[in-house]
Each structure stands twice: as structure tokens, then as C-alpha cells.
Scaffold this motif. Structure first.
Motif, PDB file in Angstrom:
ATOM      1  N   HIS A 354     -26.308 -85.190 -36.377  1.00  0.00           N
ATOM      2  CA  HIS A 354     -27.145 -86.038 -37.125  1.00  0.00           C
ATOM      3  C   HIS A 354     -28.223 -85.002 -37.136  1.00  0.00           C
ATOM      4  N   PRO A 355     -28.934 -84.792 -38.728  1.00  0.00           N
ATOM      5  CA  PRO A 355     -29.966 -83.774 -38.871  1.00  0.00           C
ATOM      6  C   PRO A 355     -31.201 -83.933 -37.860  1.00  0.00           C
ATOM      7  N   SER A 356     -31.274 -85.040 -37.375  1.00  0.00           N
ATOM      8  CA  SER A 356     -32.685 -85.286 -36.598  1.00  0.00           C
ATOM      9  C   SER A 356     -32.517 -85.083 -34.964  1.00  0.00           C
ATOM     10  N   ALA A 357     -32.996 -83.845 -34.551  1.00  0.00           N
ATOM     11  CA  ALA A 357     -32.807 -83.649 -33.293  1.00  0.00           C
ATOM     12  C   ALA A 357     -33.422 -84.913 -32.293  1.00  0.00           C
ATOM     13  N   ARG A 358     -34.759 -85.008 -32.714  1.00  0.00           N
ATOM     14  CA  ARG A 358     -35.677 -86.013 -32.173  1.00  0.00           C
ATOM     15  C   ARG A 358     -34.773 -87.446 -31.898  1.00  0.00           C
ATOM     16  N   LEU A 359     -34.078 -87.964 -33.077  1.00  0.00           N
ATOM     17  CA  LEU A 359     -33.168 -89.007 -32.911  1.00  0.00           C
ATOM     18  C   LEU A 359     -32.086 -88.793 -31.881  1.00  0.00           C
ATOM     19  N   ARG A 360     -31.499 -87.722 -31.782  1.00  0.00           N
ATOM     20  CA  ARG A 360     -30.252 -87.713 -31.028  1.00  0.00           C
ATOM     21  C   ARG A 360     -30.826 -87.572 -29.451  1.00  0.00           C
ATOM     22  N   ARG A 361     -31.765 -86.971 -29.439  1.00  0.00           N
ATOM     23  CA  ARG A 361     -32.579 -86.940 -27.976  1.00  0.00           C
ATOM     24  C   ARG A 361     -32.870 -88.116 -27.559  1.00  0.00           C
ATOM     25  N   ALA A 362     -33.397 -88.745 -28.377  1.00  0.00           N
ATOM     26  CA  ALA A 362     -34.039 -90.347 -28.004  1.00  0.00           C
ATOM     27  C   ALA A 362     -32.723 -91.406 -27.631  1.00  0.00           C
ATOM     28  N   LEU A 363     -31.908 -91.093 -28.476  1.00  0.00           N
ATOM     29  CA  LEU A 363     -30.466 -91.825 -28.073  1.00  0.00           C
ATOM     30  C   LEU A 363     -29.736 -91.564 -26.726  1.00  0.00           C
ATOM     31  N   GLN A 364     -29.948 -90.072 -26.468  1.00  0.00           N
ATOM     32  CA  GLN A 364     -29.250 -89.780 -25.160  1.00  0.00           C
ATOM     33  C   GLN A 364     -30.181 -90.215 -24.020  1.00  0.00           C
ATOM     34  N   ALA A 365     -31.359 -89.959 -24.260  1.00  0.00           N
ATOM     35  CA  ALA A 365     -32.259 -90.596 -23.151  1.00  0.00           C
ATOM     36  C   ALA A 365     -32.245 -91.982 -22.887  1.00  0.00           C
ATOM     37  N   ARG A 366     -31.970 -92.688 -23.959  1.00  0.00           N
ATOM     38  CA  ARG A 366     -31.859 -93.970 -24.020  1.00  0.00           C
ATOM     39  C   ARG A 366     -30.603 -94.469 -23.090  1.00  0.00           C
ATOM     40  N   ILE A 367     -29.609 -93.828 -23.394  1.00  0.00           N
ATOM     41  CA  ILE A 367     -28.114 -93.740 -22.576  1.00  0.00           C
ATOM     42  C   ILE A 367     -28.471 -93.601 -21.150  1.00  0.00           C
ATOM     43  N   ARG A 368     -29.042 -92.472 -20.820  1.00  0.00           N
ATOM     44  CA  ARG A 368     -29.333 -91.883 -19.445  1.00  0.00           C
ATOM     45  C   ARG A 368     -30.178 -93.284 -18.688  1.00  0.00           C
ATOM     46  N   ARG A 369     -31.205 -93.625 -19.416  1.00  0.00           N
ATOM     47  CA  ARG A 369     -31.995 -94.812 -18.737  1.00  0.00           C
ATOM     48  C   ARG A 369     -31.104 -95.898 -18.395  1.00  0.00           C
ATOM     49  N   ILE A 370     -30.373 -96.459 -19.295  1.00  0.00           N
ATOM     50  CA  ILE A 370     -29.562 -97.641 -19.162  1.00  0.00           C
ATOM     51  C   ILE A 370     -28.431 -97.481 -17.982  1.00  0.00           C
ATOM     52  N   GLN A 371     -28.016 -96.125 -18.054  1.00  0.00           N
ATOM     53  CA  GLN A 371     -26.910 -95.769 -16.911  1.00  0.00           C
ATOM     54  C   GLN A 371     -27.428 -95.872 -15.644  1.00  0.00           C
ATOM     55  N   THR A 372     -28.712 -95.390 -15.651  1.00  0.00           N
ATOM     56  CA  THR A 372     -29.556 -95.211 -14.289  1.00  0.00           C
ATOM     57  C   THR A 372     -29.971 -96.667 -13.815  1.00  0.00           C
ATOM     58  N   ALA A 373     -30.208 -97.352 -14.790  1.00  0.00           N
ATOM     59  CA  ALA A 373     -30.599 -98.723 -14.352  1.00  0.00           C
ATOM     60  C   ALA A 373     -29.596 -99.568 -13.897  1.00  0.00           C
ATOM     61  N   ALA A 374     -28.458 -99.510 -14.558  1.00  0.00           N
ATOM     62  CA  ALA A 374     -27.237-100.484 -14.395  1.00  0.00           C
ATOM     63  C   ALA A 374     -26.095 -99.491 -14.246  1.00  0.00           C
ATOM     64  N   PRO A 375     -25.839 -99.152 -12.763  1.00  0.00           N
ATOM     65  CA  PRO A 375     -24.977 -97.878 -12.519  1.00  0.00           C
ATOM     66  C   PRO A 375     -23.323 -98.374 -13.116  1.00  0.00           C
ATOM     67  N   ASP A 376     -22.956 -99.619 -12.764  1.00  0.00           N
ATOM     68  CA  ASP A 376     -21.495 -99.758 -13.096  1.00  0.00           C
ATOM     69  C   ASP A 376     -21.480-100.672 -14.399  1.00  0.00           C
ATOM     70  N   ALA A 377     -22.409-100.929 -15.095  1.00  0.00           N
ATOM     71  CA  ALA A 377     -22.345-101.668 -16.293  1.00  0.00           C
ATOM     72  C   ALA A 377     -21.150-101.309 -17.324  1.00  0.00           C
ATOM     73  N   ILE A 378     -21.119 -99.819 -17.465  1.00  0.00           N
ATOM     74  CA  ILE A 378     -20.005 -99.827 -18.556  1.00  0.00           C
ATOM     75  C   ILE A 378     -18.583-100.055 -18.103  1.00  0.00           C
ATOM     76  N   PHE A 379     -18.355-100.167 -16.910  1.00  0.00           N
ATOM     77  CA  PHE A 379     -16.786-100.489 -16.392  1.00  0.00           C
ATOM     78  C   PHE A 379     -16.663-102.045 -16.372  1.00  0.00           C
ATOM     79  N   ARG A 380     -17.711-102.872 -16.510  1.00  0.00           N
ATOM     80  CA  ARG A 380     -17.465-104.229 -16.268  1.00  0.00           C
ATOM     81  C   ARG A 380     -17.011-105.070 -17.276  1.00  0.00           C
ATOM     82  N   GLU A 381     -16.297-105.603 -17.114  1.00  0.00           N
ATOM     83  CA  GLU A 381     -15.509-106.675 -18.321  1.00  0.00           C
ATOM     84  C   GLU A 381     -15.195-107.952 -17.648  1.00  0.00           C
TER      85      GLU A 381
END
Ligand SMILES: C[S@@+](CC[C@H](N)C(=O)[O-])C[C@H]1O[C@@H](n2cnc3c(N)ncnc32)[C@H](O)[C@@H]1O
Length: 385
Positions: A354-381
Motif C-alpha cells: 500500500h502506498p501509504s506507510a501511515r495507513l500500513r503502520r496504523a493497521l499493524q498497530a491496530r492488530i498488535r493492540r487487539i492481540q495484546t488485549a485478547a491473547p487467544d481470540a484469533i484461535f477461538r471458534e
């Protein structure tokens, strides 16, 4: 924080050209402002008077090119990146354990700072495999030094369940230390994958992970790498690529394996012979099974069904190369379910260029925030009632 640094366009082009020739990096994947910032940092470190002198120095000193490559390549990675991939590897390993006659050989290239090969080693151990080795290659000396040490910051494993954390590492001095058994399984080495023959002469890997590199390479480097992978993978081996890596050079040599067709491939010739028998019995991870089966739908806990539906469409679009529609569906899924990790990870993969580094960084920060807040959420189904 990158300060704005001005460097003449001609110099930037010359530097991008050096990276294209030496490491296969597509000049379009490099941001001018990032090159300028890195060059300025190196110039100051070397006490050189101006960027022109730095470029002359770069031409003369081979080790400076390595510093520059180290500083400019994207090393983004994490433990168990893309959980569907690791579900598939686990299923593959469980099957392999039943028929294994000789030690399995696995390749992770590029391996960046090591989280990918250690994740594979942990999954194979959990699947009951004890007889395997993993080669892990990358161009970056800096990344490999971190990988070899096997010590990661506190948050590195916060997004995975506790049992998986314990399989990977032990907690000491506020860091994760990869456990000795995994450290001993992985052999790290510096290799430039843009060079032909970089993976050696028919090394016979059973499983190869080559994720999130093709997207940064120019066409001739992509062709070289695809050919190396084709040589390196056993006739019935399995290749795993990243979501954005489905390039023409891969399609020319490999075919997707259902049901993980978005990222799992085998040799074209193999599919025509015995591939159906080999791959049909691999258990299907729920995320992918839902795309094609008529069985009752499953859903990630707390995710509206409509968001899940948009995500499935996004996966389908990305698998057939329609990245614009894939991005659109991902955004629709995230509008309805802002924390839906599979959609966030897919968008992250789609945005690698994506041409916007700012958007990419924001998305990655968002992923990290969610991962930190809900450690096992991505494996739960769970099954929908
Ligand atoms: C985005 S990371 C991907 C790491 C990991 N495979 C993953 O998906 O999490 C890309 C890596 O490719 C490496 N790389 C870039 N050009 C390379 C080349 N020509 N040969 C080997 N590695 C290269 C970088 O150093 C970086 O560590």
C-alpha cells in the motif's frame, strides 16, 4: 519517528537501482522518504559530508550495501502469523508423523527475525513429530542475529494461547526465551534468495514456507526465486506462500492445494499424478472449510455472520487475484466487526504494498493492540447454534 529528509531524485534512483540489482527488490516497493531517511542516518553514522559522498562510498564498500539492505527491507513478522497457515501445517504434520520414514526437512525463507521457523518447530512438536530439521534463510544479517539469539520482547507471544506460549519459550528477565529444543531444530543462514541457486541443488524439502517476499521483488528476481523453490521442494512436497504472493511466477510452476488454496501449493506435475490421495485427507481448518462446504456454518466468537460472509468473499477474491475486491470485502467485514483478526490479517497482507506507510503502520498497530488485549481470540471458534 522519521524526520523529513530531502535527497536528490537521481541519487534515490541510483540507490534503488543498487537494491534491485543486488537483492532483487522492486524499486516500486520502496518509499522515497524511507530511503532518504535511512541514507541520512547511515551518512551521519559514517561522518560523511553529504548524500553524494555516501553514494560513492556505497559503490566502493560492499559491506555498506549490506547495512543498507538490512535497514531498508521490511522485516515485519510475528509468531504464528496467519493462524490458518499453522492449522494447516499442524494437520500436515500429524499426517506426516504417521507415514514418516526419514527426518522431515523444512525450509523457512525468508525467516526474518526467526518467529516463523520457531512457530513451525513448535507446531510440529505439538503434532507429535520429533524427527525434523528446519533451515531458515534470510538476506538480513541483523534479522538473523536476532533469530539466532531467540530472545523476544514481552508482547511477542501475547496473542497466542498459554499452552502454545509454553511450547515456544520460557519467561525470563521480562523476555521470552525460545526453548532449547526449538533452538536446536532451526539452522539459520544468510542467503540472498534473489540469486539463482540460493537454495542449493535439489535439497529435497518436504515443506517450504516462502511468505511475504515475492511482493517486494521485481519480475526477474521473482522468476529466479520461483525456480529455486521448484528445485528445492520434493516432488510431493508442500509450498506455503503469503496472501499477497500469488504471482504469475508461482502459478507457472505450482498448483494450489484445496482446501487451503489461498496459500498451500504443490508442484504442477505432482497434482496430475498422486496429489489427490495425498492432500484430500488433510483435515480442513474451519475458516477455509466454510467457503465450500454445505455443512452448518461456523463463526468466530462474537462475529456477526454478515462480517464472516464478507471475509469469506475477501478470501475468495484474493485467491483468484482480484485484490481490489478482496480489500473491499475485508473493509466491509471490518466495518461490521472491527476486531475480526482473520480479516485484519488478510487486509494487512493485501496492504503489503500500500502506498501509504501511515495507513500500513496504523493497521499493524491496530492488530498488535487487539492481540495484546485478547491473547487467544484469533484461535477461538465455535459452531453456530
Ligand atoms: C516481511 S518479512 C517476511 C518474514 C516471514 N516470512 C513472514 O512472513 O512473517 C520479509 C523478509 O524478506 C527478507 N528479504 C528481502 N529480500 C531478500 C532476499 N533477496 N533474499 C533473502 N531474504 C530477503 C527481509 O530481510 C525480511 O526479513
Amino acid at each position: 519517528m522519521m524526520n523529513h529528509v530531502k535527497i536528490a531524485d537521481a541519487l534515490l534512483r541510483e540507490i534503488a537501482q543498487r537494491l534491485a540489482e543486488s537483492a532483487g527488490i522492486d524499486p516500486d516497493s520502496l518509499e522515497a522518504s524511507r530511503i532518504a531517511w535511512v541514507v541520512e542516518r547511515r551518512r551521519r553514522h559514517l561522518l560523511l559530508p553529504n548524500p553524494e559522498v555516501y553514494v560513492d562510498y556505497l559503490k566502493a564498500a560492499a559491506e555498506e550495501l549490506e547495512h543498507l539492505i538490512d535497514a531498508l527491507v521490511i522485516q515485519e513478522t510475528r509468531f504464528f502469523r496467519d493462524h490458518a497457515v499453522f492449522e494447516q501445517i499442524k494437520a500436515w504434520a500429524q499426517q506426516a508423523a504417521l507415514v514418516q520414514k526419514q527426518p522431515l526437512r523444512i525450509l523457512s525463507a525468508p525467516c526474518s527475525t526467526g518467529q516463523e521457523p520457531y512457530s513451525v518447530a513448535a507446531v510440529l512438536r505439538l503434532a507429535g513429530l520429533s524427527d525434523f530439521t528446519i533451515d531458515a534463510f534470510d538476506i538480513s544479517h541483523g534479522a538473523l542475529a536476532i533469530a539466532q539469539r531467540g530472545v523476544y520482547p514481552a508482547g511477542a507471544l501475547s496473542h497466542v494461547p498459554a499452552d502454545l506460549q509454553r511450547t515456544c519459550g520460557h519467561w525470563k528477565d521480562s523476555h521470552w526465551h525460545v526453548i532449547d529444543d526449538l533452538l536446536a531444530r532451526v539452522r539459520f543462514e544468510q542467503r540472498n534468495l534473489a540469486l539463482s541457486g540460493a537454495l542449493g541443488d535439489k535439497p529435497g524439502y518436504d515443506l517450504v514456507l516462502c511468505r511475504n517476499l515475492f511482493i517486494y521483488l521485481h519480475a526477474s528476481a521473482r522468476a529466479v526465486l520461483a525456480e529455486s523453490l521448484s528445485q528445492a521442494l520434493r516432488p510431493d512436497g508442500r509450498l506455503i506462500i503469503g496472501t499477497g504472493d500469488r504471482v504469475a511466477e508461482i502459478n507457472a510452476r505450482f498448483v494450489p492445494i484445496e482446501p487451503a488454496a489461498g496459500f498451500a501449493f504443490t508442484h504442477k506435475v505432482c497434482l496430475k499424478s498422486n496429489h489427490q490421495v495425498r492432500v484430500a485427507s488433510v483435515p480442513v481448518p474451519a475458516q477455509i472449510r466454510r467457503r465450500t462446504d454445505t455443512a452448518a456454518p461456523t463463526a468466530v466468537v462474537g462475529i456477526p455472520q454478515q462480517a464472516d460472509e464478507f471475509y469469506r468473499r475477501a478470501v475468495e477474491y484474493s485467491q483468484c487475484g482480484n485484490l481490489r475486491q478482496a480489500e473491499r470485502r475485508c473493509r466491509q467485514a471490518l466495518y461490521l466487526a472491527p476486531n475480526y483478526m482473520p480479516a485484519l490479517e488478510l487486509l494487512d497482507a493485501l496492504w503489503q504494498k500500500h502506498p501509504s506507510a501511515r495507513l500500513r503502520r496504523a493497521l499493524q498497530a491496530r492488530i498488535r493492540r487487539i492481540q495484546t488485549a485478547a491473547p487467544d481470540a484469533i484461535f477461538r471458534e465455535r459452531e453456530m447454534a
